[in-house]
Design a protein around this motif. Structure first.
Motif, PDB file in Angstrom:
ATOM      1  N   ALA A  29       0.827  -1.207   0.000  1.00 51.14           N
ATOM      2  CA  ALA A  29       0.000   0.000   0.000  1.00 51.14           C
ATOM      3  C   ALA A  29       0.860   1.255   0.000  1.00 51.14           C
ATOM      4  CB  ALA A  29      -0.933   0.002   1.203  1.00 51.14           C
ATOM      5  N   ALA A  30       1.972   1.227   0.722  1.00 48.73           N
ATOM      6  CA  ALA A  30       2.857   2.390   0.768  1.00 48.73           C
ATOM      7  C   ALA A  30       3.474   2.657  -0.599  1.00 48.73           C
ATOM      8  CB  ALA A  30       3.954   2.172   1.811  1.00 48.73           C
ATOM      9  N   ILE A  31       3.896   1.603  -1.284  1.00 46.92           N
ATOM     10  CA  ILE A  31       4.481   1.775  -2.616  1.00 46.92           C
ATOM     11  C   ILE A  31       3.435   2.303  -3.590  1.00 46.92           C
ATOM     12  CG2 ILE A  31       5.434   0.499  -4.588  1.00 46.92           C
ATOM     13  CD1 ILE A  31       6.925  -1.248  -2.516  1.00 46.92           C
ATOM     14  N   GLN A  32       2.221   1.787  -3.497  1.00 46.03           N
ATOM     15  CA  GLN A  32       1.157   2.291  -4.367  1.00 46.03           C
ATOM     16  C   GLN A  32       0.853   3.759  -4.070  1.00 46.03           C
ATOM     17  OE1 GLN A  32      -0.474   0.626  -7.015  1.00 46.03           O
ATOM     18  NE2 GLN A  32      -0.979   2.792  -7.362  1.00 46.03           N
ATOM     19  N   ALA A  33       0.856   4.120  -2.793  1.00 47.08           N
ATOM     20  CA  ALA A  33       0.566   5.507  -2.421  1.00 47.08           C
ATOM     21  C   ALA A  33       1.597   6.470  -2.991  1.00 47.08           C
ATOM     22  CB  ALA A  33       0.496   5.635  -0.899  1.00 47.08           C
ATOM     23  N   GLU A  34       2.877   6.106  -2.924  1.00 49.84           N
ATOM     24  CA  GLU A  34       3.911   6.991  -3.460  1.00 49.84           C
ATOM     25  C   GLU A  34       3.872   7.020  -4.985  1.00 49.84           C
ATOM     26  OE1 GLU A  34       6.579   8.640  -0.518  1.00 49.84           O
ATOM     27  OE2 GLU A  34       4.489   8.867  -1.134  1.00 49.84           O
ATOM     28  N   THR A  35       3.525   5.895  -5.604  1.00 51.78           N
ATOM     29  CA  THR A  35       3.338   5.892  -7.059  1.00 51.78           C
ATOM     30  C   THR A  35       2.227   6.860  -7.450  1.00 51.78           C
ATOM     31  OG1 THR A  35       4.059   3.584  -7.212  1.00 51.78           O
ATOM     32  CG2 THR A  35       2.813   4.467  -9.078  1.00 51.78           C
ATOM     33  N   ASP A  36       1.111   6.798  -6.734  1.00 51.90           N
ATOM     34  CA  ASP A  36      -0.008   7.710  -7.001  1.00 51.90           C
ATOM     35  C   ASP A  36       0.430   9.164  -6.829  1.00 51.90           C
ATOM     36  OD1 ASP A  36      -1.624   5.511  -7.439  1.00 51.90           O
ATOM     37  OD2 ASP A  36      -2.575   5.591  -5.454  1.00 51.90           O
ATOM     38  N   LEU A  37       1.283   9.426  -5.822  1.00 53.81           N
ATOM     39  CA  LEU A  37       1.740  10.796  -5.580  1.00 53.81           C
ATOM     40  C   LEU A  37       2.591  11.293  -6.748  1.00 53.81           C
ATOM     41  CD1 LEU A  37       1.552  12.906  -3.235  1.00 53.81           C
ATOM     42  CD2 LEU A  37       3.848  12.165  -2.593  1.00 53.81           C
ATOM     43  N   VAL A  38       3.480  10.442  -7.267  1.00 51.44           N
ATOM     44  CA  VAL A  38       4.312  10.838  -8.409  1.00 51.44           C
ATOM     45  C   VAL A  38       3.435  11.096  -9.641  1.00 51.44           C
ATOM     46  CG1 VAL A  38       6.128  10.092  -9.996  1.00 51.44           C
ATOM     47  CG2 VAL A  38       6.363   9.654  -7.549  1.00 51.44           C
ATOM     48  N   LEU A  39       2.466  10.238  -9.885  1.00 47.64           N
ATOM     49  CA  LEU A  39       1.580  10.427 -11.033  1.00 47.64           C
ATOM     50  C   LEU A  39       0.756  11.709 -10.895  1.00 47.64           C
ATOM     51  CD1 LEU A  39       0.314   6.766 -11.581  1.00 47.64           C
ATOM     52  CD2 LEU A  39       2.132   7.967 -12.802  1.00 47.64           C
ATOM     53  N   LYS A  40       0.305  12.003  -9.671  1.00 46.01           N
ATOM     54  CA  LYS A  40      -0.413  13.248  -9.421  1.00 46.01           C
ATOM     55  C   LYS A  40       0.497  14.453  -9.658  1.00 46.01           C
ATOM     56  CE  LYS A  40      -4.017  14.155  -7.926  1.00 46.01           C
ATOM     57  NZ  LYS A  40      -5.273  14.646  -8.541  1.00 46.01           N
ATOM     58  N   ALA A  41       1.733  14.368  -9.182  1.00 44.74           N
ATOM     59  CA  ALA A  41       2.679  15.471  -9.380  1.00 44.74           C
ATOM     60  C   ALA A  41       2.907  15.729 -10.864  1.00 44.74           C
ATOM     61  CB  ALA A  41       3.998  15.162  -8.671  1.00 44.74           C
ATOM     62  N   GLU A  42       3.074  14.665 -11.637  1.00 51.27           N
ATOM     63  CA  GLU A  42       3.267  14.857 -13.077  1.00 51.27           C
ATOM     64  C   GLU A  42       2.029  15.486 -13.711  1.00 51.27           C
ATOM     65  OE1 GLU A  42       5.522  12.512 -16.349  1.00 51.27           O
ATOM     66  OE2 GLU A  42       3.614  11.460 -16.062  1.00 51.27           O
ATOM     67  N   ALA A  43       0.848  15.009 -13.352  1.00 48.14           N
ATOM     68  CA  ALA A  43      -0.384  15.540 -13.929  1.00 48.14           C
ATOM     69  C   ALA A  43      -0.579  17.020 -13.608  1.00 48.14           C
ATOM     70  CB  ALA A  43      -1.579  14.729 -13.428  1.00 48.14           C
ATOM     71  N   LEU A  44      -0.087  17.452 -12.433  1.00 49.30           N
ATOM     72  CA  LEU A  44      -0.239  18.843 -12.013  1.00 49.30           C
ATOM     73  C   LEU A  44       0.873  19.754 -12.534  1.00 49.30           C
ATOM     74  CD1 LEU A  44      -1.370  18.294  -8.306  1.00 49.30           C
ATOM     75  CD2 LEU A  44      -2.777  19.169 -10.189  1.00 49.30           C
ATOM     76  N   GLY A  45       1.843  19.184 -13.234  1.00 48.86           N
ATOM     77  CA  GLY A  45       2.904  19.998 -13.803  1.00 48.86           C
ATOM     78  C   GLY A  45       4.125  20.193 -12.934  1.00 48.86           C
ATOM     79  N   PHE A  46       4.259  19.416 -11.863  1.00 38.10           N
ATOM     80  CA  PHE A  46       5.483  19.494 -11.055  1.00 38.10           C
ATOM     81  C   PHE A  46       6.674  19.045 -11.900  1.00 38.10           C
ATOM     82  CE2 PHE A  46       2.357  19.943  -7.862  1.00 38.10           C
ATOM     83  CZ  PHE A  46       2.954  20.367  -6.683  1.00 38.10           C
ATOM     84  N   ASP A  47       7.856  19.542 -11.540  1.00 35.56           N
ATOM     85  CA  ASP A  47       9.042  19.334 -12.370  1.00 35.56           C
ATOM     86  C   ASP A  47       9.798  18.047 -12.066  1.00 35.56           C
ATOM     87  OD1 ASP A  47       9.057  21.981 -13.779  1.00 35.56           O
ATOM     88  OD2 ASP A  47       9.231  22.714 -11.717  1.00 35.56           O
ATOM     89  N   GLU A  48       9.816  17.617 -10.798  1.00 37.28           N
ATOM     90  CA  GLU A  48      10.727  16.554 -10.388  1.00 37.28           C
ATOM     91  C   GLU A  48      10.079  15.669  -9.338  1.00 37.28           C
ATOM     92  OE1 GLU A  48      14.095  18.612  -8.766  1.00 37.28           O
ATOM     93  OE2 GLU A  48      14.308  19.928 -10.501  1.00 37.28           O
ATOM     94  N   ALA A  49      10.525  14.406  -9.275  1.00 39.15           N
ATOM     95  CA  ALA A  49      10.148  13.492  -8.186  1.00 39.15           C
ATOM     96  C   ALA A  49      11.405  12.728  -7.789  1.00 39.15           C
ATOM     97  CB  ALA A  49       9.058  12.523  -8.630  1.00 39.15           C
ATOM     98  N   TRP A  50      11.793  12.865  -6.536  1.00 40.68           N
ATOM     99  CA  TRP A  50      13.021  12.241  -6.031  1.00 40.68           C
ATOM    100  C   TRP A  50      12.647  11.153  -5.033  1.00 40.68           C
ATOM    101  CZ3 TRP A  50      18.168  14.170  -7.092  1.00 40.68           C
ATOM    102  CH2 TRP A  50      18.186  15.260  -7.971  1.00 40.68           C
ATOM    103  N   ILE A  51      13.335  10.016  -5.120  1.00 39.89           N
ATOM    104  CA  ILE A  51      12.978   8.812  -4.370  1.00 39.89           C
ATOM    105  C   ILE A  51      14.076   8.502  -3.353  1.00 39.89           C
ATOM    106  CG2 ILE A  51      12.291   6.402  -4.551  1.00 39.89           C
ATOM    107  CD1 ILE A  51      10.554   8.494  -6.128  1.00 39.89           C
ATOM    108  N   SER A  52      13.678   8.193  -2.119  1.00 41.00           N
ATOM    109  CA  SER A  52      14.647   7.920  -1.056  1.00 41.00           C
ATOM    110  C   SER A  52      15.072   6.458  -1.060  1.00 41.00           C
ATOM    111  CB  SER A  52      14.054   8.268   0.310  1.00 41.00           C
ATOM    112  OG  SER A  52      13.040   7.337   0.645  1.00 41.00           O
TER     113      SER A  52
END
Length: 328
Positions: A22-45
């Protein structure tokens, strides 16, 4: 999203009591949302031996995100080089750069202060910084040169040609450290810098000043991470952000102390002050102050323990911080 400052997200892959799936899916959803909203970057820990985090396999996650996205840049924040074979890291970096169409940013760190990592990987804390720097030099050679031989303190290769080759030449590289040795290395080789979630404005200014004193011609390309939550009032934002921050810092203090150590609850007041948390107006002002300090990018960590709300907070940021809409 802004004319002078790149805005991205930082994904720690914390599970907040959920399953790792569930945590991996949640962060995947966050990256996809960021891209859809026009954010520039997604960095992974990258974190190891931590039941509250789901990102030990950093390159597997990035390969998956490369396939799920089309535009947003993807970064490593950061590869813990002392614990990884540098030849394999170079191969993974080249492969993911290809899979992403040349959208990869390569951030590195020495990994700490979490004793379980050092114990289980068999690496002394005293060795992590020199291992990181030597590994980084070797990786840079492998990514850029045709025939690499290296005999260092920790790593040896003989007439090695990396395959496949990355699309970017060079792959943009960052060091997540403000130590004198790391600043020397970053400035000498033109690498960017990464500042952590708890860095102050003075820390940011000092990192940039120290870098430019070493190499005035190079661009430090500083990336700064910040916890984010804004609402109509400061009290509303703090009420939502506080449980997230309490979990985040309590767990990391426990990991730093080691298994079985007694760690009292963290006082999060100082972290609230150093974050983009408050009313919409307050957060806009804090972001403006941060932009003046001189970073290239600001990475947001939406501070809600609810996965869907973290996506909502990205929409809030775009509407009320970037576009400046009045509060409802």
């Amino acid at each position: 999203m802004t004319s002078h400052l790149r805005i991205g997200i930082f994904c720690p892959y914390d599970n907040h009591g959920l399953s790792h799936a569930a945590a991996i899916q949640a962060e995947t959803d966050l990256v996809l949302k960021a891209e859809a909203l026009g954010f520039d970057e997604a960095w992974i820990s990258e974190h190891h031996f931590d039941a509250g985090s789901s990102s030990p396999s950093l390159f597997a996650l990035l390969g998956y995100l490369a396939a799920r996205t089309t535009r947003i840049r993807l970064g490593t924040a950061a590869v813990l080089l002392p614990f990884r074979p540098p030849v394999e890291v170079a191969e993974d970096i080249a492969t993911i750069d290809i899979l992403s169409g040349g959208r990869l940013d390569f951030g590195v760190a020495r990994g700490g202060p979490f004793p379980e990592q050092n114990r289980n990987f068999g690496i002394s804390p005293d060795e992590t910084r020199p291992r990181m720097l030597e590994a980084l030099h070797l990786i840079q050679q492998l990514l850029a040169e045709e025939d690499v031989s290296h005999r260092g303190r920790y790593f040896h290769v003989d007439r090695l040609r990396l395959t496949p080759r990355p699309l970017q030449d060079p792959v943009p590289t960052w060091i997540a450290s403000a130590s004198e040795a790391a600043l020397d290395d970053a400035a000498a080789h033109g690498h960017g810098l990464m500042a952590g979630l708890t860095s102050t404005l003075d820390d940011v200014r000092q990192m940039l000043r120290s870098y430019r004193e070493r190499n005035a011609a190079a661009d430090p390309r500083l990336v700064v991470s910040r916890f984010y939550c804004s609402a109509a009032t400061r009290d509303e934002a703090i009420a939502e952000a506080a449980p997230f921050l309490q979990q985040f810092f309590d767990r990391r203090r426990q990991l730093s102390a080691g298994p079985g150590a007694l760690v009292p609850p963290t006082n999060i007041e100082g972290f609230l002050a150093r974050s983009l948390i408050g009313s919409h107006d307050e957060v806009r002002a804090k972001l403006a102050d941060l932009a003046v300090a001189g970073p290239r990018s600001v990475l947001l960590v939406p501070t809600s323990t609810e996965a869907a709300r973290r996506c909502d907070l990205l929409e809030t940021f775009r509407a009320h911080i970037v576009e400046g809409r009045p509060s409802d």
